[in-house]
Scaffold this motif. Structure first.
Motif, short mmCIF file in Angstrom:
data_model
loop_
_atom_site.label_atom_id
_atom_site.label_comp_id
_atom_site.label_asym_id
_atom_site.label_seq_id
_atom_site.Cartn_x
_atom_site.Cartn_y
_atom_site.Cartn_z
N ALA A 534 77.63 -33.71 31.35
CA ALA A 534 76.82 -34.59 30.50
C ALA A 534 77.65 -34.52 29.23
N GLU A 535 77.45 -35.81 28.27
CA GLU A 535 78.10 -35.60 27.06
C GLU A 535 77.44 -34.72 26.12
N LYS A 536 75.96 -34.73 26.37
CA LYS A 536 75.28 -33.35 25.48
C LYS A 536 75.72 -32.10 25.58
N THR A 537 75.86 -31.77 26.96
CA THR A 537 76.56 -30.12 27.39
C THR A 537 77.97 -30.12 27.05
N GLU A 538 78.76 -31.23 27.06
CA GLU A 538 79.91 -31.30 26.64
C GLU A 538 80.15 -30.98 25.04
N THR A 539 79.27 -31.52 24.36
CA THR A 539 79.24 -31.18 22.96
C THR A 539 79.08 -29.61 22.79
N ILE A 540 77.91 -29.41 23.36
CA ILE A 540 77.23 -27.76 23.12
C ILE A 540 78.62 -27.01 23.46
N LYS A 541 79.21 -27.11 24.68
CA LYS A 541 80.37 -26.23 24.94
C LYS A 541 81.38 -26.14 23.98
N LYS A 542 81.75 -27.60 23.48
CA LYS A 542 82.89 -27.49 22.45
C LYS A 542 82.37 -26.70 21.13
N ASP A 543 81.05 -26.76 20.85
CA ASP A 543 80.55 -25.84 19.53
C ASP A 543 80.62 -24.73 19.84
N VAL A 544 80.11 -24.11 21.11
CA VAL A 544 80.47 -22.45 21.35
C VAL A 544 81.62 -22.20 21.45
N ILE A 545 82.68 -23.09 21.91
CA ILE A 545 84.19 -22.72 22.13
C ILE A 545 84.55 -22.75 20.50
N GLY A 546 84.14 -23.51 19.51
CA GLY A 546 84.42 -23.58 18.31
C GLY A 546 84.00 -22.32 17.53
N ARG A 547 83.17 -21.58 17.94
CA ARG A 547 82.59 -20.44 17.28
C ARG A 547 83.40 -19.26 17.65
N PHE A 548 84.21 -19.23 18.63
CA PHE A 548 84.76 -17.95 19.07
C PHE A 548 85.70 -17.18 17.84
N ALA A 549 86.58 -18.16 17.18
CA ALA A 549 87.37 -17.55 16.20
C ALA A 549 86.34 -16.71 15.12
N LEU A 550 85.27 -17.45 14.65
CA LEU A 550 84.27 -17.28 13.52
C LEU A 550 83.79 -15.90 14.10
N THR A 551 83.07 -15.81 15.07
CA THR A 551 82.50 -14.78 15.78
C THR A 551 83.25 -13.29 15.84
N GLU A 552 84.68 -13.50 16.31
CA GLU A 552 85.57 -12.41 16.34
C GLU A 552 85.81 -12.02 14.74
N LYS A 553 85.91 -12.95 13.86
CA LYS A 553 86.26 -12.45 12.40
C LYS A 553 84.90 -11.76 12.03
N ALA A 554 83.74 -12.33 12.15
CA ALA A 554 82.85 -11.63 11.73
C ALA A 554 82.59 -10.21 12.28
N VAL A 555 82.99 -9.90 13.54
CA VAL A 555 83.24 -8.42 14.01
C VAL A 555 84.17 -7.75 13.30
N ASP A 556 85.28 -8.24 13.23
CA ASP A 556 86.33 -7.66 12.37
C ASP A 556 85.84 -7.04 11.07
N ASN A 557 85.16 -8.13 10.26
CA ASN A 557 84.83 -7.75 8.87
C ASN A 557 83.72 -6.59 8.98
N ALA A 558 82.84 -6.68 9.79
CA ALA A 558 81.63 -5.63 10.09
C ALA A 558 82.27 -4.16 10.22
N PHE A 559 83.17 -4.26 11.10
CA PHE A 559 83.74 -2.88 11.40
C PHE A 559 84.96 -2.43 10.69
N ARG A 560 85.46 -3.14 9.58
CA ARG A 560 86.57 -3.17 8.98
C ARG A 560 86.42 -1.77 8.14
N LYS A 561 87.47 -0.78 8.27
CA LYS A 561 87.31 0.45 7.37
C LYS A 561 87.72 0.08 6.13
#
Length: 562
Positions: A534-561
Motif C-alpha cells: 500500500a502507498e501508506k506502508t511504502e511511505t513508512i518504509k521510505k521514512d525508516v530507510i531514510g533514518r538509517f544514516a541519522l541513526t548510525e551518526k547518533a550512535v557514532d556521536n554518542a560513543f565517540r571518544k
C-alpha cells in the motif's frame, strides 16, 4: 499573537490555534527536540489594563499550583516563559473532547457511565482536597472535564481554584459558573471548602444524566426521575444531597460521596421496597416458582436462541459485505444485539483498518458503543483480548493529530496505554498476548512521561528498561508471521527514532554500543525485507530507510571518544 510556524524559546513550534478566550489564546505546538506535542497558553501583557494584570497573576498562580500536583487526571505544566510582552504557559496537550461537547452531540449519557465518571471525578477532587494545603477547584462543569480516547477523564482549567485557608470565613468573591456554582461562591456567604466541589459535581452529574443544562430554563434542579423515570432512585438521592443549599446538609467530603456512589443501588427506593417484600413474599412465591420456572426457562431459551441467530446472521452479513462501510454498518447492528460480546467489536476494528487508518469519526462510533457497556464488559473473560486489539488499533492506526509536517506516533502510543493496561489488569499471565501488552504499555508510558522526567532531571535509569522493551517487542513481532506490514514498519520506525533521539542517554544508562549497532543492523535488514502493498506502508518504509544514516551518526556521536 504567536504566528503559525514560529518557534517559542527555540523549542516549541506553533502548529495551530486550538482555542481562545477574552485575554488568552491556546495553541498546539511541537517540541522540536523531543517530537512531542504541547498546548501553549499565550497571555498578552497590557501595561495599563488592570484586568489584564489580574489575568496574568491568576495564570501564573494557576501554573505554579498545577506544577506541584501529581495525579493522572490533572494536566502538567512543564514551562512558563515570559518574553516581556507575552507570557507562554507550556502544558500537556489533552486529546479528546469536553463532556459539554458530548452532551451537545449525544444528549443525556447512560447512567452507569455517568456513575463511573463521577467516581473518577470524586477521586481527583479528593486528591486536591487532601493536598497540603487543600485545594478547592470551584469550577466543576462538563466543559472543564475532558474525555480522553482511552475513556478516562482529565480535569482542566484551574483558573479559579484556591488554597483553603482556615478561619478565613469570608474570602470568596463571585467566582464560578452560574448554574453549576454553589451558593457560597457568590460573596458574603462564607468560605468555599470541599463541600463546594461536592455541590458543583452534583450539578454536573445532574446535567450528564438528564441532558438538561442547569444554566438554561427552567433554571431548577428537578428530581432526575422527573426527566427520565427509568433512572435510579439511589442516584437521584445522591444528586439531591450533593446539591443542598446548606453545605452542612451535603456530603461532607468526596470520600463520603464516593462511598455513596459505590452503594447507590442500596439507596434506591425500589431496592428497599424489594428487600422488605422478600421475606413477606417468600412462601407465596415458592409455590408459584415451580410452575413459572419451567415457563420462564423455556421463554428465556427461545429468546436467547433468537438473539443468537440474529447476532450470527448479522455478523455473517458483515463478513460477506463488499465494502468496508457496509461491514461497519452490519457490525454496529450486531453490537446493538449483543453489546458485551467481543466478536462484532473485533470485526468492526478490522473493518476500520480497511483504509489503514483509525479516524476520529470511527473512534467516536466505537467509543459510543463500548463506553456505554464498559463496566459490565470488564466482567467478560474475552474482554482482555479485545482491549489488547483496541490498544494495537490506537498504537498503529489512529490518525488524530497527524499532518504532512508532523507524525503522531507519540499521540498514538499515549492513546493506547489504558487499553493495554486493561489487557494486563483483566487478563491472565498465561495468555498469548499478556507479555506483549505489558511491553506496549510500558513503552507508551515511557514516551508519555519522559519529557517531564527530563525537565525535572529525573530521567536517569529510565532508558535501559525502555531499550530492553524495544528489543523485546521487536523479537515478538519478528516471531509472529501474521503481523501486518504496518505493525512491523511502525515498530522499526520507533526503534530508529529512539536510537537517534536517546543514543547518549542509552549510553549513560549502560546500554553497550555493540547492542545498539546490532539492533540497528537487524532493523535495517528487516525493513528491507518487508514487502509493502500500500502507498501508506511504502511511505513508512521510505521514512525508516531514510533514518538509517541519522541513526548510525547518533550512535557514532554518542560513543565517540573525546
Amino acid at each position: 499573537m504567536a504566528a503559525i510556524g514560529s518557534v517559542i524559546d527555540g523549542k516549541y513550534e506553533i502548529l495551530k490555534l486550538i482555542g481562545q478566550g477574552g485575554m488568552s489564546k491556546v495553541y498546539l505546538a511541537m517540541d522540536k527536540r523531543l517530537n512531542k506535542q504541547w498546548a501553549v497558553k499565550e497571555i498578552e501583557k497590557r501595561g495599563r489594563d488592570k484586568n489584564n494584570e489580574v489575568i496574568i497573576q491568576s495564570a501564573i498562580a494557576e501554573a505554579n499550583m498545577i506544577k506541584r500536583l501529581d495525579h493522572p487526571a490533572l494536566p502538567r505544566i512543564v514551562d512558563i516563559i515570559d518574553n516581556g510582552k507575552v507570557i507562554f504557559v507550556i502544558m500537556d496537550y489533552i486529546e479528546g473532547e469536553p463532556l459539554s461537547k458530548i452532551l451537545e452531540e449525544y444528549g443525556a449519557q447512560p447512567q452507569d457511565l455517568v456513575i463511573e465518571w463521577a467516581k473518577q471525578l470524586c477521586e481527583v477532587l479528593d486528591y486536591l482536597h487532601t493536598c497540603s494545603p487543600p485545594i478547592i477547584y470551584r469550577d466543576m462543569k462538563p466543559a472543564n472535564v475532558m474525555l480522553k480516547p482511552d475513556g478516562n477523564l482529565k480535569l482542566i482549567d484551574f483558573g479559579i481554584a484556591r488554597e483553603y485557608k482556615e478561619q478565613n470565613l469570608a474570602d470568596t468573591v463571585s467566582l464560578g459558573t452560574k448554574g453549576y456554582a454553589a451558593p457560597e461562591q457568590f460573596g458574603g456567604k462564607g468560605q468555599t471548602d470541599p463541600r463546594t466541589d461536592v455541590y458543583c459535581l452534583g450539578v454536573t452529574l445532574y446535567h450528564l444524566v438528564t441532558g438538561h443544562n442547569p444554566t438554561e430554563p427552567p433554571y431548577e434542579l428537578y428530581p432526575i426521575r422527573q426527566w427520565n423515570p427509568s433512572l435510579s432512585g439511589g442516584l437521584e438521592r445522591i444528586i439531591e444531597k450533593c446539591t443542598q443549599l446548606n453545605p452542612d446538609d451535603r456530603y461532607q467530603s468526596c470520600a463520603e460521596l464516593m462511598y455513596a456512589l459505590n452503594h447507590y443501588e442500596e439507596a434506591d427506593d425500589l431496592y428497599r421496597a424489594k428487600q422488605k417484600k422478600k421475606l413477606r413474599g417468600f412462601y407465596a412465591v415458592a409455590g408459584a416458582a415451580v410452575l413459572s420456572l419451567g415457563i420462564g426457562v423455556l421463554g428465556q431459551v427461545m429468546n436467547i436462541q433468537t438473539n443468537n441467530a440474529d447476532y450470527n446472521k448479522t455478523i455473517q452479513m458483515a463478513e460477506k459485505a463488499s465494502t468496508d462501510q457496509a461491514k461497519i454498518d452490519y457490525f454496529l447492528k450486531a453490537i446493538d444485539i449483543k453489546p458485551v460480546e467481543t466478536k462484532a467489536y473485533l470485526g468492526l476494528l478490522n473493518a476500520f483498518k480497511g483504509d489503514a487508518a483509525f479516524t476520529v469519526p470511527e473512534e467516536e462510533q466505537f467509543k459510543k458503543k463500548i463506553n456505554a457497556h464498559l463496566i459490565e464488559f470488564r466482567d467478560n473473560p474475552d474482554y482482555p483480548d479485545l482491549a489488547f486489539e483496541v490498544g494495537k488499533m490506537y498504537w498503529y492506526y489512529y490518525d488524530y493529530g497527524k499532518s504532512e509536517n508532523s507524525d503522531n506516533q507519540i499521540t498514538r502510543m499515549k492513546s493506547s496505554i489504558q487499553w493495554f493496561e486493561d489487557a494486563v489488569q483483566y487478563g491472565s499471565e498465561k495468555s498469548d498476548y499478556y507479555e506483549m501488552a505489558v511491553i506496549y504499555r510500558d513503552i507508551g508510558r515511557f514516551n508519555q512521561n519522559i519529557t517531564l522526567h527530563i525537565e525535572e532531571a529525573s530521567d536517569k535509569g529510565k532508558y535501559k528498561p525502555y531499550w530492553e522493551n524495544i528489543k523485546g517487542l521487536i523479537k515478538m513481532v519478528d516471531k509472529s508471521p501474521e503481523e501486518s506490514e504496518i505493525v512491523k514498519l511502525e515498530l522499526y520506525k520507533l526503534t530508529m527514532y529512539s536510537i537517534e533521539t536517546y543514543a547518549r542517554k542509552f549510553k549513560l544508562d549502560g546500554v553497550k554500543e555493540s547492542d545498539l549497532r546490532a539492533v540497528t543492523d537487524a532493523v535495517k535488514r528487516s525493513t528491507e525485507d518487508v514487502e509493502v502493498t500500500a502507498e501508506k506502508t511504502e511511505t513508512i518504509k521510505k521514512d525508516v530507510i531514510g533514518r538509517f544514516a541519522l541513526t548510525e551518526k547518533a550512535v557514532d556521536n554518542a560513543f565517540r571518544k573525546e
